[in-house]
Design a protein around this motif. Structure first.
Motif, PDB file in Angstrom:
ATOM      1  N   ASP A 266       0.835  -1.187   0.000  1.00 12.88           N
ATOM      2  CA  ASP A 266       0.000   0.000   0.000  1.00 12.88           C
ATOM      3  C   ASP A 266       0.875   1.244   0.000  1.00 12.88           C
ATOM      4  O   ASP A 266       2.048   1.186   0.369  1.00 12.88           O
ATOM      5  CB  ASP A 266      -0.874   0.014   1.264  1.00 12.88           C
TER       6      ASP A 266
ATOM      7  N   ASN B 171      -4.436   6.759   3.456  1.00 14.72           N
ATOM      8  CA  ASN B 171      -4.097   5.855   2.374  1.00 14.72           C
ATOM      9  C   ASN B 171      -4.098   6.651   1.068  1.00 14.72           C
ATOM     10  O   ASN B 171      -4.929   7.544   0.886  1.00 14.72           O
ATOM     11  CB  ASN B 171      -5.152   4.740   2.311  1.00 14.72           C
TER      12      ASN B 171
ATOM     13  N   GLU C  50      -5.209   5.964  -1.681  1.00 15.98           N
ATOM     14  CA  GLU C  50      -6.525   5.886  -2.327  1.00 15.98           C
ATOM     15  C   GLU C  50      -7.418   7.049  -1.937  1.00 15.98           C
ATOM     16  O   GLU C  50      -8.276   7.467  -2.690  1.00 15.98           O
ATOM     17  CB  GLU C  50      -7.250   4.606  -1.860  1.00 15.98           C
TER      18      GLU C  50
ATOM     19  N   GLU D 132      -0.125  -3.099   5.569  1.00 18.26           N
ATOM     20  CA  GLU D 132      -1.351  -2.936   6.341  1.00 18.26           C
ATOM     21  C   GLU D 132      -1.413  -4.059   7.364  1.00 18.26           C
ATOM     22  O   GLU D 132      -1.519  -5.218   7.000  1.00 18.26           O
ATOM     23  CB  GLU D 132      -2.550  -2.997   5.395  1.00 18.26           C
TER      24      GLU D 132
END
Length: 576
Positions: free
Chosen positions: A219, A232, A234, A407
């Motif tokens: 990630d 994150n 994202e 994560e």
RNA sequence: CGGGGCGUGGCUCAGCCUGGUUAGAGCGCCUGGUUCGGGACCAGGAGGUCGGUGGUUCAAAUCCACUCGCCCCGACCA
């Protein structure tokens, strides 16, 4: 335990198939062996380490009033059909049939089973809240297992689920988990950060991931060293870096110019002599069959997560080349928003206020210059881009930091998705029906070990935190053939055990170098070395992490070490 | 699913391009001996149908086809 009797198959060389540090070391140090892609056997050392991790997890979960259960790993298809996830999970789910031709699957997660238990048994609001958890093997048929234990097809997970009467109750359960997770990772010796995470389209309202910075991670996280903002990739938001060139002034109108053979943003930049930041990047996406034109600054990347959210959570995909041609009349490389009428157009906020930019002309081999958003085309504004290096923090304006991370935990407000679809209801104080609100909280047990290895590996092996190392101390006699050294080592080992320390005696008939190397490799945090100085009544205490050693008197060795280890545990103790 | 790489004693690899004696090395393992503060040394020894199947050939680890497995990049990852 005596090493001479144990199965600890250490390897001198890195295994050929391993790429990341934790994978190499866990195999080399004899913790794990691979059985198939993404499927590993956990040997003695791994099992001991996992037991310690699990113990920490269990203590902290119990401390917030969570109740441990153990649910089946084998589930009937009907259960997953009820929640709708039988189809959603696709090939990620291991499926099988029993002898009666009934469909079953191996559990990827346990929302369905937990909810099924709850709806059968929870009847009254007086029974809520509840937090239930288990530590269970999960199965996921990953499209690509990789990186040793970091992404596998069978793994251990602590998963808990909360049931509350209302959102305020869920907040409390969520906060309890948040704090418990911080304590767990701290006690396991990890350096971690809790980041805001994408919570999915379905009902989720809040979500945090617990991340450990490591290059082996899959990630990306965005961090602000100044104000502590963490998210994150994202989901992360940022202030874009300023354009590299100022926009031309004036009320100019779009003007086509030929760009033969020039297709990519980089090629247009080279051709025009203007930087990528002066261009509008046009991407054609498809949301449930409907075309969407997405506009970004030339140097920015689309965040598909943000785009999907902007479109109400609909699944999206890139358009095929023939679709682009059909809808816009040109191929990728010459696309743009000007003159586009019957298509949803979304533009990233970084384009707002810009003037006289360059974009495709929807005619192969041509681009337009002097294109100004909101004058030459209309678009709905959204944050659609991924944070890029050089971006600044939206909260404090400081420069953002990005990096890869593993994560290790994820907490998640589920909302009513499962309780509603599966018919979980309790009776309220006025006799009314209440659908409880749920939360779901996971911890990857193996990933804690992986993250620790990644964090604390050096040239000679791992230097694990004392709380999760398979042993706390190893007693190493330098010379086996010296009866006095052996006797002293045995006595130290016995005393250490009597003092409650988790000790290992390296009684193998090996040369000292081999014993030292192996001990460093497997990561035992402390070593008592019994060697020549025994003649003067002294032994050495060696600390793996710092590689420092100091002499102590033989009779005081265990006392001193026990205090050192107690201190090490104190340093891992959360202060809150 | 797209792209790339690799399968040869337990481990790490060479040999394959350019087919040809009993298929090699280092490490590990076994026996004996000498050693003993950071992966020792000497002597002797065991261990491989070269991932599998089929084909080409007088002859295949080596060439061809298919297949299985593993790794990496990408796609994917409530």
């Amino acid at each position: 335990m005596r090493w001479s009797q144990l199965f600890i198959p250490t390897l001198r060389e890195d295994p050929a198939e391993a790429e990341v540090v934790s994978h190499k070391l866990l195999v080399r140090a004899g913790y794990i062996r691979q059985l198939a892609a993404g499927i590993y056997s956990y040997l003695l050392l791994a099992q001991r380490s996992f037991n310690k991790i699990v113990r920490v997890v269990r203590e902290e979960m119990d401390a917030i009033g969570a109740q441990e259960m153990l649910l089946p790993a084998l589930h009937p298809a009907e259960l997953w059909q009820e929640s709708g996830r039988w189809d959603v999970m696709g090939d990620d789910m291991f499926r099988l049939k029993d002898r009666g031709d009934r469909q079953l699957c191996l559990g990827m997660t346990h929302e369905e089973v937990m909810t099924a238990i709850a709806r059968g048994e929870l009847r009254s609001y007086k029974q809520l809240p509840q937090i239930w958890y288990q530590i269970q093997t999960k199965f996921r048929d990953e499209p690509r297992p990789r990186s040793g234990l970091i992404r596998v097809r069978q793994f251990l997970m602590k998963d808990s689920y909360s049931f509350d009467l209302d959102a305020a109750g869920l907040d409390i359960a969520y906060q309890k988990h948040y704090r418990a997770y911080c304590r767990i990772f701290q006690r396991c010796g990890l350096k971690f950060v809790a980041v805001e995470a994408h919570s999915g389209a379905m009902g989720g309202s809040q979500s945090h991931e617990f991340m450990v910075r490591a290059d082996a991670g899959e990630d990306w996280v965005v961090l602000c060293p100044h104000c502590g903002y963490a998210a994150n990739l994202e989901k992360a938001v940022s202030l874009p870096s300023p354009p590299l060139a100022e926009d031309p002034e004036g009320e100019l109108t779009p003007e086509p110019f030929p760009t033969p053979g020039v297709r990519t943003i980089a090629e247009v930049a080279e051709f025009t002599g203007l930087p990528e930041t002066s261009q509008i990047k046009s991407l054609v996406m498809v949301a449930e069959g409907a075309p969407v034109l997405v506009l970004l600054r030339g140097d920015h990347q689309l965040s598909e997560t943000k785009l999907s959210e902007a479109l109400g959570g609909r699944p999206i995909r890139p358009a095929h080349p023939d679709e682009m041609r059909e809808w816009l009349g040109a191929d990728a490389g010459s696309l743009g928003p000007v003159g586009v009428a019957d298509m949803t157009i979304l533009a990233d906020l970084a384009l707002r206020g810009r003037r006289n930019m360059i974009c495709g002309a929807n005619r192969d081999g041509y681009h337009l210059r002097h294109v100004t958003p909101e004058e030459d085309f209309q678009a709905a504004w959204h944050d659609l881009r991924q944070v890029a290096p050089g971006d600044r923090c939206t909260r404090c304006g400081g420069p953002l930091d990005m990096g890869r991370a593993i994560e290790v935990g994820h907490i998640f407000k589920l909302g009513y998705k499962y309780s509603a679809s599966m018919g979980l209801r309790v009776t309220g104080p006025k006799g009314e029906e209440i659908t409880p609100i749920m939360g779901s909280y996971g911890i990857g047990i193996e990933r804690i070990l992986c993250a620790a290895v990644e964090l604390y590996a050096d040239e000679d092996g791992m230097a694990l935190p004392v709380s999760i190392a398979p042993f706390e101390v190893i007693v190493t006699p330098v010379n086996n053939s010296d009866p006095e050294q052996m006797a002293a080592a045995r006595s130290l080992y016995d005393k250490a055990r009597a003092a409650g320390l988790d000790a290992l005696l390296d009684d193998r008939d090996e040369r000292p170098g081999v014993k030292f190397k192996d001990a460093d490799l497997i990561g035992v945090p402390y070593r008592i070395t019994v060697g020549k100085k025994l003649a003067g009544g002294r032994v050495e205490i060696y600390e793996r992490r710092s590689r420092q050693s100091h002499e102590v008197e033989l009779d005081r060795a265990v006392t001193v070490l026990a205090e050192t280890i107690r201190e090490a545990y104190r340093n891992l103790q959360p202060r809150d």
